[in-house]
Design a protein around this motif. Structure first.
Motif, PDB file in Angstrom:
ATOM      1  N   UNK A 286      53.592  28.090 131.724  1.00  0.00           N
ATOM      2  CA  UNK A 286      54.660  27.554 132.055  1.00  0.00           C
ATOM      3  C   UNK A 286      55.468  28.154 133.227  1.00  0.00           C
ATOM      4  N   UNK A 287      56.142  27.474 133.944  1.00  0.00           N
ATOM      5  CA  UNK A 287      57.100  28.019 135.028  1.00  0.00           C
ATOM      6  C   UNK A 287      58.267  27.832 134.824  1.00  0.00           C
ATOM      7  N   UNK A 288      59.211  28.814 135.364  1.00  0.00           N
ATOM      8  CA  UNK A 288      60.383  28.860 135.051  1.00  0.00           C
ATOM      9  C   UNK A 288      61.092  29.204 136.569  1.00  0.00           C
ATOM     10  N   UNK A 289      62.321  28.605 136.748  1.00  0.00           N
ATOM     11  CA  UNK A 289      62.933  28.321 138.145  1.00  0.00           C
ATOM     12  C   UNK A 289      64.284  29.374 137.898  1.00  0.00           C
ATOM     13  N   UNK A 290      64.464  30.278 138.793  1.00  0.00           N
ATOM     14  CA  UNK A 290      65.883  31.187 138.895  1.00  0.00           C
ATOM     15  C   UNK A 290      66.294  31.006 139.999  1.00  0.00           C
ATOM     16  N   UNK A 291      67.524  31.413 140.122  1.00  0.00           N
ATOM     17  CA  UNK A 291      68.574  31.591 141.294  1.00  0.00           C
ATOM     18  C   UNK A 291      68.551  32.930 141.737  1.00  0.00           C
ATOM     19  N   UNK A 292      68.072  32.958 142.837  1.00  0.00           N
ATOM     20  CA  UNK A 292      68.088  34.322 143.850  1.00  0.00           C
ATOM     21  C   UNK A 292      69.084  34.432 145.245  1.00  0.00           C
ATOM     22  N   UNK A 293      69.359  35.534 145.537  1.00  0.00           N
ATOM     23  CA  UNK A 293      69.972  35.563 146.982  1.00  0.00           C
ATOM     24  C   UNK A 293      69.468  36.751 147.490  1.00  0.00           C
ATOM     25  N   UNK A 294      69.236  36.868 148.880  1.00  0.00           N
ATOM     26  CA  UNK A 294      69.130  38.071 149.445  1.00  0.00           C
ATOM     27  C   UNK A 294      70.286  39.127 149.738  1.00  0.00           C
ATOM     28  N   UNK A 295      70.216  40.192 150.423  1.00  0.00           N
ATOM     29  CA  UNK A 295      71.268  41.035 150.664  1.00  0.00           C
ATOM     30  C   UNK A 295      72.107  40.640 151.693  1.00  0.00           C
ATOM     31  N   UNK A 296      72.201  39.551 152.150  1.00  0.00           N
ATOM     32  CA  UNK A 296      72.984  38.956 153.320  1.00  0.00           C
ATOM     33  C   UNK A 296      73.609  37.878 152.766  1.00  0.00           C
ATOM     34  N   UNK A 297      73.316  37.453 151.506  1.00  0.00           N
ATOM     35  CA  UNK A 297      73.763  36.272 150.758  1.00  0.00           C
ATOM     36  C   UNK A 297      73.024  34.971 150.904  1.00  0.00           C
ATOM     37  N   UNK A 298      71.897  34.841 151.486  1.00  0.00           N
ATOM     38  CA  UNK A 298      71.083  33.673 151.483  1.00  0.00           C
ATOM     39  C   UNK A 298      70.472  33.296 150.011  1.00  0.00           C
ATOM     40  N   UNK A 299      70.794  32.041 149.727  1.00  0.00           N
ATOM     41  CA  UNK A 299      70.576  31.999 148.233  1.00  0.00           C
ATOM     42  C   UNK A 299      69.138  30.978 148.393  1.00  0.00           C
ATOM     43  N   UNK A 300      68.290  31.160 147.437  1.00  0.00           N
ATOM     44  CA  UNK A 300      66.989  30.412 147.153  1.00  0.00           C
ATOM     45  C   UNK A 300      66.642  30.384 146.052  1.00  0.00           C
ATOM     46  N   UNK A 301      65.679  29.459 145.687  1.00  0.00           N
ATOM     47  CA  UNK A 301      65.076  29.322 144.374  1.00  0.00           C
ATOM     48  C   UNK A 301      63.732  30.018 144.308  1.00  0.00           C
ATOM     49  N   UNK A 302      63.663  30.999 143.091  1.00  0.00           N
ATOM     50  CA  UNK A 302      62.466  31.603 142.801  1.00  0.00           C
ATOM     51  C   UNK A 302      61.565  31.145 141.712  1.00  0.00           C
ATOM     52  N   UNK A 303      60.195  30.963 141.522  1.00  0.00           N
ATOM     53  CA  UNK A 303      59.580  30.574 140.795  1.00  0.00           C
ATOM     54  C   UNK A 303      58.843  31.653 140.118  1.00  0.00           C
ATOM     55  N   UNK A 304      58.959  31.599 138.388  1.00  0.00           N
ATOM     56  CA  UNK A 304      58.482  32.747 137.764  1.00  0.00           C
ATOM     57  C   UNK A 304      57.385  32.116 136.873  1.00  0.00           C
ATOM     58  N   UNK A 305      56.432  32.802 136.126  1.00  0.00           N
ATOM     59  CA  UNK A 305      55.702  32.443 134.928  1.00  0.00           C
ATOM     60  C   UNK A 305      56.246  32.856 133.513  1.00  0.00           C
ATOM     61  N   UNK A 306      56.178  31.886 132.821  1.00  0.00           N
ATOM     62  CA  UNK A 306      56.921  31.977 131.280  1.00  0.00           C
ATOM     63  C   UNK A 306      55.857  32.382 130.644  1.00  0.00           C
ATOM     64  N   UNK A 307      55.971  32.750 129.414  1.00  0.00           N
ATOM     65  CA  UNK A 307      54.789  33.031 128.561  1.00  0.00           C
ATOM     66  C   UNK A 307      54.292  31.632 128.055  1.00  0.00           C
ATOM     67  N   UNK A 308      53.365  31.581 127.222  1.00  0.00           N
ATOM     68  CA  UNK A 308      52.496  30.299 126.951  1.00  0.00           C
ATOM     69  C   UNK A 308      52.917  29.830 125.739  1.00  0.00           C
ATOM     70  N   UNK A 309      53.308  28.334 125.948  1.00  0.00           N
ATOM     71  CA  UNK A 309      54.122  27.702 124.826  1.00  0.00           C
ATOM     72  C   UNK A 309      53.168  27.123 123.695  1.00  0.00           C
ATOM     73  N   UNK A 310      51.969  26.990 124.062  1.00  0.00           N
ATOM     74  CA  UNK A 310      50.828  26.264 123.005  1.00  0.00           C
ATOM     75  C   UNK A 310      49.859  27.457 122.680  1.00  0.00           C
TER      76      UNK A 310
END
Length: 424
Positions: A286-310
């Motif tokens: 499964x995928x999980x979306x998180x909020x990130x920002x760079x050192x200069x304050x640029x905000x963006x979305x990041x995608x990560x893997x979650x653990x298996x749910x089945x």
């Protein structure tokens, strides 16, 4: 052997040298190329100069392309990626636009497609499996999450995978003929493999320990020590040169990185190992979306893997590793199997026991996933005279391929949903 002959042999070893190898390369280069080209032309996910790291699955695309990554983990990768970046800028006219992204994806695709050819060569020339079994195993490997992602990702893992597979194929050729691994090959492999990720440097020296009657002859032992010492000294000098011979920076930064990437997470240890280290490099979770920002304050979305749910993915991982353990037990006396297993064990120790980067272990597949198809290949070899077991293995692998393909295709659709929302 003269220089011309050595150069010819190197080219034949590295690149497709027979018709079926060329067809295989063209096929994967085309399939992966369609994916990479579409991403490069329509989305900014492959390279965005505003996003330093973690845009998807914790890959550090921009940091790697621009600087080669941190010197403590990637001691010589800056030289390698300077060439890649400058080549991409040359083609794109100095702009970091879709053409720039397209070249980066093209080079990643080239490396991964060649890696698959190397796997095929190993299965065909070292293990000497029938063509249909070799192709089946290569198709299985080509569907791994690691290969799909690295086929368009400009990262150290992409090229590490290629260099590791190439070196293992080359060393297997030497060991099979009872020949020693040349000093020049050890030096170059240490520079390219260890230079991209320092912990992989030790893998260059594993096959040397299995040279014929090594410990029965003190002259051979001294020769191995000399070849290894020269490789290590040259590597260390190049490494120190990058940091202006300030070796204290290396120890300080390495300790800092270990502390940062080995802290325990909320996720249970067994699930991180199963879902991310072993499973995540094969089967998307499964995928999980998180909020990130760079050192200069640029905000963006990041995608990560979650653990298996089945429970099904856990069964898939268990079956694959059941085949791998079976292969190791059946081929225990085979020195080539021992080389592969020890190589895998190094990463198990680093990530599962020392817990370095275990919370994002799905990105490290380029360091070890090539071992899986090769050990499965050795399992087929062990039962070459047992038609019933071969049929069982063939059917089992076929079922694994179907599930792997369906799962990863569905997850890639979710990946594109993420891109359509945040990276157009």
């Amino acid at each position: 052997m003269n220089f011309k002959q050595k150069s010819t042999d190197l080219l034949k070893t590295t690149f497709p040298s027979q018709r079926n190898e060329l067809f295989l390369f063209i096929f994967f280069f085309t399939v992966y190329g369609v994916l990479g080209s579409f991403l490069a032309l329509n989305y900014r996910i492959i390279f965005d100069n505003r996003i330093p790291w973690d845009a998807y699955f914790s890959f550090d695309n921009r940091a790697i392309v621009m600087t080669g990554g941190g010197f403590e983990r990637h001691p010589l990768s800056n030289y390698f990626f300077d060439f890649i970046r400058n080549f991409a800028l040359l083609i794109s006219g100095g702009k970091m636009d879709f053409t720039f992204r397209l070249v980066l994806a093209f080079l990643s695709n080239f490396a991964i497609s060649l890696s698959l050819v190397q796997i095929f060569k190993y299965l065909k020339n070292i293990i000497r499996l029938p063509l249909k079994i070799s192709l089946l195993i290569v198709v299985f490997f080509s569907l791994f999450a690691t290969n799909i992602l690295l086929s368009f990702t400009p990262e150290t893992y992409t090229y590490t995978l290629f260099f590791l597979v190439l070196f293992n194929y080359y060393s297997a050729l030497k060991l099979r003929k009872d020949e020693k691994i040349s000093g020049s090959a050890m030096v170059l492999s240490t520079i390219f493999i260890g230079g991209l990720t320092i912990t992989n440097a030790v893998k260059v020296f594993i096959p040397v320990l299995f040279e014929k009657k090594l410990f029965w002859n003190w002259k051979k032992v001294l020769n191995v020590i000399l070849r290894s010492a020269i490789s290590i000294i040259i590597f260390i000098l190049l490494y120190l040169n990058r940091v202006n011979f300030d070796y204290t920076r290396i120890f300080a930064k390495t300790g800092e990185q270990y502390e940062k990437f080995s802290k325990p997470k909320i996720t249970p240890l067994w699930d991180m190992i199963t879902s991310w280290f072993f499973g995540g490099n094969m089967l998307f979770s499964n995928f999980a979306i998180r909020d990130y920002h760079s050192k200069v304050g640029f905000k963006y979305k990041a995608l990560f893997m979650d653990v298996y749910s089945s429970w099904i993915p856990y069964i898939f991982v268990a079956v694959v590793f059941g085949l791998i353990f079976w292969s190791y037990a059946k081929n225990f006396k085979n020195k080539l199997v021992q080389v592969l297993t020890i190589s895998l064990l190094i990463d198990v120790i680093i990530h599962c026991f020392l817990k370095f980067g275990l919370h994002t272990a799905y990105i490290y597949g380029g360091h070890f996933v090539f071992v899986y198809p090769l050990l499965i290949g050795w399992l087929f070899f062990a039962y070459k005279n047992s038609p019933k077991i071969q049929t069982f293995l063939y059917c089992s692998l076929g079922i694994l391929i179907i599930y792997l393909g369906l799962n990863n295709i569905i997850r890639m659709e979710e990946f594109f949903d993420f891109l359509n929302k945040y990276y157009q």
